[in-house]
Scaffold this motif. Structure first.
Motif, short mmCIF file in Angstrom:
data_model
loop_
_atom_site.label_atom_id
_atom_site.label_comp_id
_atom_site.label_asym_id
_atom_site.label_seq_id
_atom_site.Cartn_x
_atom_site.Cartn_y
_atom_site.Cartn_z
N ARG A 118 38.93 48.10 31.44
CA ARG A 118 38.37 46.75 31.39
C ARG A 118 38.78 45.94 32.62
N LEU A 119 40.02 46.12 33.09
CA LEU A 119 40.46 45.40 34.28
C LEU A 119 39.67 45.83 35.51
N HIS A 120 39.33 47.11 35.59
CA HIS A 120 38.48 47.56 36.70
C HIS A 120 37.10 46.90 36.62
N LEU A 121 36.53 46.87 35.40
CA LEU A 121 35.23 46.23 35.21
C LEU A 121 35.32 44.75 35.54
N GLN A 122 36.35 44.08 35.06
CA GLN A 122 36.50 42.65 35.30
C GLN A 122 36.62 42.36 36.80
N HIS A 123 37.35 43.20 37.51
CA HIS A 123 37.49 43.01 38.97
C HIS A 123 36.13 43.12 39.65
N LEU A 125 44.59 44.40 44.88
CA LEU A 125 45.36 44.77 46.06
C LEU A 125 44.78 46.00 46.75
N ILE A 126 44.32 46.96 45.97
CA ILE A 126 43.73 48.16 46.55
C ILE A 126 42.48 47.81 47.36
N ASP A 127 41.64 46.94 46.81
CA ASP A 127 40.46 46.49 47.55
C ASP A 127 40.86 45.70 48.80
N LEU A 128 41.88 44.83 48.65
CA LEU A 128 42.32 44.03 49.79
C LEU A 128 42.88 44.92 50.90
N SER A 129 43.59 45.97 50.54
CA SER A 129 44.16 46.86 51.55
C SER A 129 43.04 47.50 52.38
N ARG A 130 41.96 47.86 51.72
CA ARG A 130 40.82 48.45 52.43
C ARG A 130 40.19 47.45 53.38
N LYS A 131 40.03 46.20 52.91
CA LYS A 131 39.44 45.17 53.76
C LYS A 131 40.32 44.88 54.98
N LEU A 132 41.61 44.70 54.75
CA LEU A 132 42.50 44.36 55.85
C LEU A 132 42.60 45.50 56.86
N ALA A 133 42.63 46.73 56.35
CA ALA A 133 42.67 47.87 57.27
C ALA A 133 41.42 47.91 58.13
N GLY A 134 40.26 47.60 57.51
CA GLY A 134 39.01 47.57 58.27
C GLY A 134 38.99 46.47 59.31
N ASP A 135 39.73 45.39 59.05
CA ASP A 135 39.82 44.28 60.00
C ASP A 135 40.93 44.48 61.03
N GLY A 136 41.65 45.59 60.91
CA GLY A 136 42.74 45.86 61.84
C GLY A 136 43.99 45.03 61.59
N VAL A 137 44.17 44.57 60.34
CA VAL A 137 45.32 43.72 59.98
C VAL A 137 46.39 44.57 59.30
N ALA A 138 47.58 44.63 59.89
CA ALA A 138 48.70 45.31 59.24
C ALA A 138 49.17 44.47 58.06
N ALA A 139 49.43 45.10 56.93
CA ALA A 139 49.75 44.33 55.73
C ALA A 139 50.78 45.05 54.88
N ASP A 140 51.50 44.24 54.14
CA ASP A 140 52.49 44.71 53.15
C ASP A 140 52.12 44.01 51.85
N VAL A 162 50.65 34.97 51.43
CA VAL A 162 49.64 34.67 50.41
C VAL A 162 50.19 35.10 49.05
N VAL A 163 50.04 34.24 48.06
CA VAL A 163 50.28 34.60 46.66
C VAL A 163 48.96 34.48 45.92
N HIS A 164 48.55 35.56 45.26
CA HIS A 164 47.27 35.61 44.54
C HIS A 164 47.53 35.67 43.05
N VAL A 165 46.75 34.91 42.29
CA VAL A 165 46.83 34.90 40.83
C VAL A 165 45.41 34.98 40.29
N ARG A 166 45.21 35.84 39.31
CA ARG A 166 43.90 35.91 38.64
C ARG A 166 44.12 36.22 37.16
N ALA A 167 43.35 35.52 36.31
CA ALA A 167 43.35 35.79 34.87
C ALA A 167 44.75 35.68 34.26
N PHE A 168 45.42 34.59 34.59
CA PHE A 168 46.76 34.30 34.05
C PHE A 168 46.68 33.32 32.88
N VAL A 169 45.48 32.90 32.54
CA VAL A 169 45.29 31.77 31.64
C VAL A 169 45.93 31.98 30.27
#
Length: 301
Positions: A30-35, A75-90, A133-140
């Protein structure tokens, strides 16, 4: 040959769902679908002000924390985006329950997930002032009585000066939208009202969602802005599936009739009416939250 016009819900066996713990592989699915649905609605992983902020003041590597990260899919999706933009990330994900975490061997090298109750005090020193950056989603569902300070104080503490918070929420008090006015919605409405009367005494009230930006301001964030993103009608069926899975998970919060015969709401009551509600959705009733709220802001420099 006789045609079978019965809705699939007539052969729906709820016991197949109730045998497993409420949080299991279905919850992760469900979390995959929600994302996927959130991304369809939002159209971004990083809101434009956040993305502009980290671009104009780059940090290498960019450090991002995802609070209540679930299975780490954002985070997995973000890692792909940042890598494609040439941004080193942790990229660090935190959750009080690690049951959904993929094995580290299956995660991108930039992503790590850690079991941690981010609302517990004190915050581990290694995470204080550590993130861009601090990200929060569906914490309600963790916010009681609209008290956002426990979460926002933690996010503020985790950010570097000038770092950004991005908080996205949808309202669990879902809308019920029939495809045509003649469709029956009685049982969907019953379940929605049951959740309301069960949750409000516990402090589960969601009026604060429309004022997320004001909560950020009150908790010390600057440059705050907020957007509302309407759901796409073509996603209504999938959002309905998402909410039905949430309603399945709610079953374990109600006691069985055998152990609490006088309880106002029993597990059997919930299960019986969930089956009927599924039947209503199969005929064209959609369950969805209308919009996603996104609020962003910066920690003062």
């Amino acid at each position: 040959m006789e045609s079978n016009t019965k809705p699939r819900s007539e052969s729906y066996d709820p016991t197949l769902y109730w045998l497993a713990p409420a949080q299991n592989f279905r919850s992760s699915a469900r979390l995959h679908l929600q994302h996927m649905l959130c991304q369809n609605t939002l159209g971004f992983l990083l809101e434009k002000h956040v993305e502009q902020g980290i671009t104009t003041a780059p940090s290498s590597p960019l450090k991002v924390a995802d609070l209540a990260c679930g299975n780490g899919v954002w985070l997995i999706d973000l890692s792909r985006k940042l890598a494609g933009d040439g941004v080193a990330a942790d990229l660090h994900g935190f959750d009080v329950n690690d049951i959904f975490f993929p094995a580290q061997a299956f995660l991108p090298p930039s992503v790590s997930l850690k079991k941690l109750n981010i609302l517990s005090k004190p915050l581990p020193e290694e995470f204080v002032g550590a993130y861009d950056v601090v990200h929060v989603r569906a914490f309600v569902s963790i916010i009681l009585h609209g008290e956002t300070t426990p979460l926002l104080s933690t996010a503020l503490a985790m950010l570097k000066p000038g770092g950004w918070i991005q908080w996205e929420e949808l309202n669990p008090r879902f809308l019920i939208e029939p495809a045509t006015p003649d469709l029956e919605t009685t049982t969907c409405k019953l379940l929605k009202e049951t959740l309301r009367v069960s949750g409000e005494p516990l402090g589960l009230k969601y009026d604060f969602l429309a004022e997320l930006d004001q909560h950020l301001i009150k908790n010390g964030f600057q440059g705050v802005s907020m957007i509302t993103s309407p759901k796409r009608k073509e996603d209504y069926r999938a959002w309905t599936d998402d909410f039905l899975m949430i309603l399945e998970e709610c079953t374990f919060y109600f006691p069985p009739r055998t152990t609490a015969p006088d309880a106002p709401i029993t597990r059997e009551f919930w299960t019986e009416n969930l089956v009927k509600a599924i039947g209503e959705t199969e005929k064209g009733v959609a369950l969805h939250a209308g919009v996603i709220f996104t609020a962003v802001g910066r920690k003062p420099i």
